[in-house]
Design an enzyme around this catalytic site. Structure first.
Site, short mmCIF file in Angstrom:
data_model
loop_
_atom_site.label_atom_id
_atom_site.label_comp_id
_atom_site.label_asym_id
_atom_site.label_seq_id
_atom_site.Cartn_x
_atom_site.Cartn_y
_atom_site.Cartn_z
N GLU A 88 56.15 47.75 37.82
CA GLU A 88 56.21 46.98 36.59
C GLU A 88 54.93 47.09 35.77
OE1 GLU A 88 55.65 42.53 37.70
OE2 GLU A 88 57.10 43.32 39.12
N CYS A 330 51.66 38.84 38.46
CA CYS A 330 51.69 39.93 39.42
C CYS A 330 52.90 39.92 40.36
CB CYS A 330 50.42 39.81 40.23
SG CYS A 330 49.90 41.35 40.88
N1 SAH Z 1 44.82 43.75 43.71
C1 SAH Z 1 44.07 43.55 42.52
C2 SAH Z 1 44.88 43.65 41.24
C3 SAH Z 1 46.24 43.05 41.22
S1 SAH Z 1 46.38 41.29 41.12
C4 SAH Z 1 43.34 42.22 42.59
O1 SAH Z 1 43.48 41.52 43.58
O2 SAH Z 1 42.56 41.93 41.70
C5 SAH Z 1 45.81 40.92 39.51
C6 SAH Z 1 45.33 39.49 39.34
O3 SAH Z 1 46.44 38.59 39.23
C7 SAH Z 1 44.50 39.02 40.51
O4 SAH Z 1 43.37 38.28 40.08
C8 SAH Z 1 45.49 38.12 41.23
O5 SAH Z 1 44.82 37.28 42.07
C9 SAH Z 1 46.21 37.48 40.05
N2 SAH Z 1 47.48 36.81 40.36
C10 SAH Z 1 48.38 37.12 41.30
N3 SAH Z 1 49.42 36.26 41.28
C11 SAH Z 1 49.17 35.37 40.28
C12 SAH Z 1 49.87 34.23 39.76
N4 SAH Z 1 51.03 33.84 40.25
N5 SAH Z 1 49.29 33.57 38.73
C13 SAH Z 1 48.12 33.97 38.20
N6 SAH Z 1 47.42 35.02 38.65
C14 SAH Z 1 47.94 35.72 39.67
#
Ligand code: SAH
Length: 340
Positions: A88, A330
């Site tokens: 996505e 994400c």
């Molecule tokens: N693996 C990498 C990039 C992907 S996640 C990382 O950990 O940075 C991208 C960002 O989205 C990360 O900061 C993650 O913690 C955040 N994220 C994941 N799920 C989320 C949600 N439900 N609400 C807000 N941010 C979220």
């Protein structure tokens, strides 16, 4: 082989091996990324035999659109890759132009407790070609020019280091898409050796680290990667990065109700950052996902957290929410699709 994974240097070498002028690499980059050709036959500046050779050696493959959802400031896309794996991407309209959030892997092995992506284990890394092709597909579908790229979609970019670096080279190339390195951000859950390596690269984008807690115990619960790379080591890597670059480091912090949003947590975060002036904090409202068991902090708690960091003279921003109504956080798009 998909042409969209070739860096300019690789294409120059390719032309050299064919006995052609390596400068054709730049011409080809222009045709691919500025003229956006969809067939090598469209490159009129190359003779017919060379166009045929290119068509024999390379494909121009873009991912197939499976579904697309739009709200007022975001548009999310679910794409199928050649092997039918789903990925996505989310396009966001910012004040400065269009920003695209891309996936770097099919699934993710980091298993962050609050993140939907972790529900799907990593199947494989995306190639640089598949990352570039995601971007081109979104530009083609929307007819918008993307000026900013964040690797914050599904996957851990630093668990796919080589391909992510090749991708950054390709999209930042002046003869190609020419996306400024200041406008390309890699977000990591904190893979220490890769953060250090990134800081030593001659060409690299910005760095964001998903921190979410300044306390080892809580961070290990939220993010298993912290057991391997605890905060002390992470901050040493940040110091190394700051010493070798002039860039800032964005620390991402999702505010989770009653977990990491207290005044004490804010004080702990300020202590962890200390006098690292180039570390900035980006507070993120949690995008509540189905049955995750995690909830977004109330606004007054967010503001309180923000104000405490401000009192410590830190640079803090609260991230604008994008795509909340689209479940664009994400992994959510794929999760929704696969439960239908
Ligand atoms: N693996 C990498 C990039 C992907 S996640 C990382 O950990 O940075 C991208 C960002 O989205 C990360 O900061 C993650 O913690 C955040 N994220 C994941 N799920 C989320 C949600 N439900 N609400 C807000 N941010 C979220």
């Amino acid at each position: 082989m998909n042409i969209y994974g070739q860096t300019l240097t690789q294409l120059e070498n390719y032309f050299t091996t064919l006995g052609e002028n390596p400068a054709k690499g730049k011409l080809l980059f222009r045709s691919l990324y500025q003229e956006k050709i969809t067939d090598f036959a469209q490159i009129s500046s190359f003779k017919a035999t060379l166009r045929c050779q290119l068509a024999k050696d390379f494909s121009l493959t873009l991912p197939k659109l499976v579904t697309q959802l739009t709200d007022h400031n975001a548009c999310k896309f679910l794409f199928a890759l050649e092997d039918s794996n789903l990925i996505e991407a989310v396009l966001m309209q910012q004040k400065f132009g269009f920003s695209l959030c891309l996936s770097t892997q099919v699934g993710c092995n980091m298993a962050c407790a609050f993140c939907q992506s972790g529900r799907f284990k990593k199947v494989r890394n995306l190639s640089a070609a598949e990352m570039t092709a995601q971007l081109l597909a979104v530009e083609q579908l929307t007819q918008n020019k993307i000026v900013n790229v964040v690797l914050m979609g599904i996957g851990e970019p630093f668990d796919n280091y080589e391909q992510v670096m090749a991708f950054i080279h390709i999209i930042s190339q002046a003869q190609g898409l020419s996306i400024g390195l200041r406008h390309i951000t890699v977000s990591t859950c904190g893979i220490v050796p890769a953060i250090i390596q990134y800081g030593h690269e001659p060409i690299h984008g910005q760095l964001a680290i998903s921190l979410h807690s300044a306390n080892d115990q809580l961070r290990s619960q939220l993010m298993p990667a912290n057991r391997r790379y605890p905060l002390s080591e992470l901050m040493l890597a940040v110091d190394d990065y700051l010493a070798h670059t002039r860039k800032k480091v964005m620390l991402e912090y999702i505010l989770l109700k009653d977990l990491n949003d207290s005044s004490a947590c804010a004080e702990e975060l300020a202590r962890l950052i200390g006098n690292r002036r180039r570390c900035q904090v980006n507070l993120i409202r949690y995008n509540e996902t189905q049955n995750s068991g995690f909830y977004a902090s109330d606004w007054d708690r967010c503001l309180n957290f923000y104000q405490i960091l401000k009192q410590h003279h830190l640079t803090v921003t609260i991230r604008r929410e994008f795509g909340a109504t689209l479940n664009a956080a994400c992994g959510q798009l794929r999760a929704d699709y696969e439960t239908i």
